[in-house]
Design a protein around this motif. Structure first.
Motif, mmCIF file in Angstrom:
data_model
loop_
_atom_site.group_PDB
_atom_site.id
_atom_site.type_symbol
_atom_site.label_atom_id
_atom_site.label_comp_id
_atom_site.label_asym_id
_atom_site.label_seq_id
_atom_site.Cartn_x
_atom_site.Cartn_y
_atom_site.Cartn_z
ATOM 1 N N SER A 58 1.015 -0.998 -0.033
ATOM 2 C CA SER A 58 0.044 0.090 0.074
ATOM 3 C C SER A 58 0.986 1.232 -0.116
ATOM 4 O O SER A 58 0.536 2.297 -0.549
ATOM 5 C CB SER A 58 -0.949 -0.018 1.221
ATOM 6 N N ALA A 59 2.080 1.250 0.626
ATOM 7 C CA ALA A 59 2.930 2.255 0.718
ATOM 8 C C ALA A 59 3.472 2.703 -0.592
ATOM 9 O O ALA A 59 3.557 3.861 -0.978
ATOM 10 C CB ALA A 59 4.014 2.137 1.679
ATOM 11 N N PHE A 60 3.870 1.829 -1.541
ATOM 12 C CA PHE A 60 4.174 1.913 -2.728
ATOM 13 C C PHE A 60 3.249 2.676 -3.839
ATOM 14 O O PHE A 60 3.565 3.178 -4.670
ATOM 15 C CB PHE A 60 5.165 0.961 -3.253
ATOM 16 N N SER A 61 2.248 1.836 -3.639
ATOM 17 C CA SER A 61 1.190 2.218 -4.529
ATOM 18 C C SER A 61 0.597 3.614 -4.323
ATOM 19 O O SER A 61 0.460 4.493 -5.028
ATOM 20 C CB SER A 61 -0.201 1.343 -4.395
ATOM 21 N N GLU A 62 0.569 4.057 -2.941
ATOM 22 C CA GLU A 62 0.144 5.380 -2.649
ATOM 23 C C GLU A 62 1.346 6.259 -3.075
ATOM 24 O O GLU A 62 1.123 7.287 -3.443
ATOM 25 C CB GLU A 62 0.005 5.552 -1.146
ATOM 26 N N ALA A 63 2.333 5.897 -2.945
ATOM 27 C CA ALA A 63 3.761 6.932 -3.177
ATOM 28 C C ALA A 63 3.706 6.909 -4.833
ATOM 29 O O ALA A 63 4.009 8.080 -5.236
ATOM 30 C CB ALA A 63 4.984 6.234 -3.029
ATOM 31 N N PHE A 64 3.594 5.702 -5.758
ATOM 32 C CA PHE A 64 3.363 6.212 -6.911
ATOM 33 C C PHE A 64 2.384 7.103 -7.594
ATOM 34 O O PHE A 64 2.254 7.661 -8.595
ATOM 35 C CB PHE A 64 3.411 4.812 -7.647
ATOM 36 N N SER A 65 1.200 6.761 -6.855
ATOM 37 C CA SER A 65 -0.275 7.522 -7.186
ATOM 38 C C SER A 65 0.177 8.924 -6.801
ATOM 39 O O SER A 65 -0.287 10.103 -7.758
ATOM 40 C CB SER A 65 -1.327 7.250 -6.472
ATOM 41 N N ARG A 66 0.909 9.457 -5.867
ATOM 42 C CA ARG A 66 1.229 10.864 -5.395
ATOM 43 C C ARG A 66 2.171 11.400 -6.525
ATOM 44 O O ARG A 66 2.257 12.469 -6.765
ATOM 45 C CB ARG A 66 1.667 11.023 -4.003
ATOM 46 N N LEU A 67 3.190 10.449 -6.878
ATOM 47 C CA LEU A 67 3.975 10.740 -7.804
ATOM 48 C C LEU A 67 3.473 11.153 -9.056
ATOM 49 O O LEU A 67 3.867 12.258 -9.885
ATOM 50 C CB LEU A 67 5.030 9.638 -8.115
ATOM 51 N N MET A 68 2.429 10.593 -9.689
ATOM 52 C CA MET A 68 1.738 10.726 -10.619
ATOM 53 C C MET A 68 0.845 12.229 -10.705
ATOM 54 O O MET A 68 0.464 12.786 -11.565
ATOM 55 C CB MET A 68 0.763 9.851 -11.240
ATOM 56 N N GLN A 69 0.715 12.685 -9.568
ATOM 57 C CA GLN A 69 -0.177 13.824 -9.267
ATOM 58 C C GLN A 69 0.800 15.030 -9.005
ATOM 59 O O GLN A 69 0.052 16.221 -9.024
ATOM 60 C CB GLN A 69 -0.962 13.677 -8.073
ATOM 61 N N ILE A 70 1.921 15.015 -9.334
ATOM 62 C CA ILE A 70 3.121 16.276 -9.156
ATOM 63 C C ILE A 70 2.671 16.830 -10.372
ATOM 64 O O ILE A 70 2.515 16.678 -11.470
ATOM 65 C CB ILE A 70 4.237 15.996 -9.058
ATOM 66 N N THR A 71 2.976 18.477 -10.213
ATOM 67 C CA THR A 71 2.464 19.462 -11.282
ATOM 68 C C THR A 71 4.042 19.583 -12.259
ATOM 69 O O THR A 71 5.093 19.245 -11.780
ATOM 70 C CB THR A 71 2.304 20.875 -10.779
#
Length: 103
Positions: A58-71
């Motif tokens: 869950s930590a890696f999936s959340e980190a990668f989802s936040r990585l895809m949201q950067i501007t």
């Protein structure tokens, strides 16, 4: 706009310096360039590092989802940091080729 320029220069200089010191101490020219994606995840994820050990899936999936949201501004700043690590490796190679043996 001024903050963007200062941030880009700051990240370039900081990661150039960190990579240069690691290159001198560990004598691994491209080490920081390989570690930089993990540093980016730590910067972007906004989670405790212990979460990666407690619940890695869950930590890696959340980190990668936040990585895809950067501007795009964040991407420019992070790319400047990566460029600093690359330039540091090139400078170390040139210095070693010129005869300077650091540590």
């Amino acid at each position: 706009m001024i903050q963007l320029v200062v941030s880009i220069i700051l990240y370039f200089v900081i990661f150039f310096g960190i990579a240069f010191i690691l290159n001198m101490l560990l004598r691994r020219t491209w080490l920081m360039a390989f570690l930089y994606p993990f540093v980016v995840l730590i910067i972007v994820d906004n989670m405790s590092t212990m979460e990666y050990l407690k619940a890695p899936g869950s930590a890696f999936s959340e980190a990668f989802s936040r990585l895809m949201q950067i501007t795009p501004v964040d991407i420019a700043i992070l790319v400047a940091g990566f460029a600093g690590t690359i330039v540091s490796g090139i400078i170390i190679k040139l210095l070693r080729k010129s005869g300077y043996q650091m540590f």
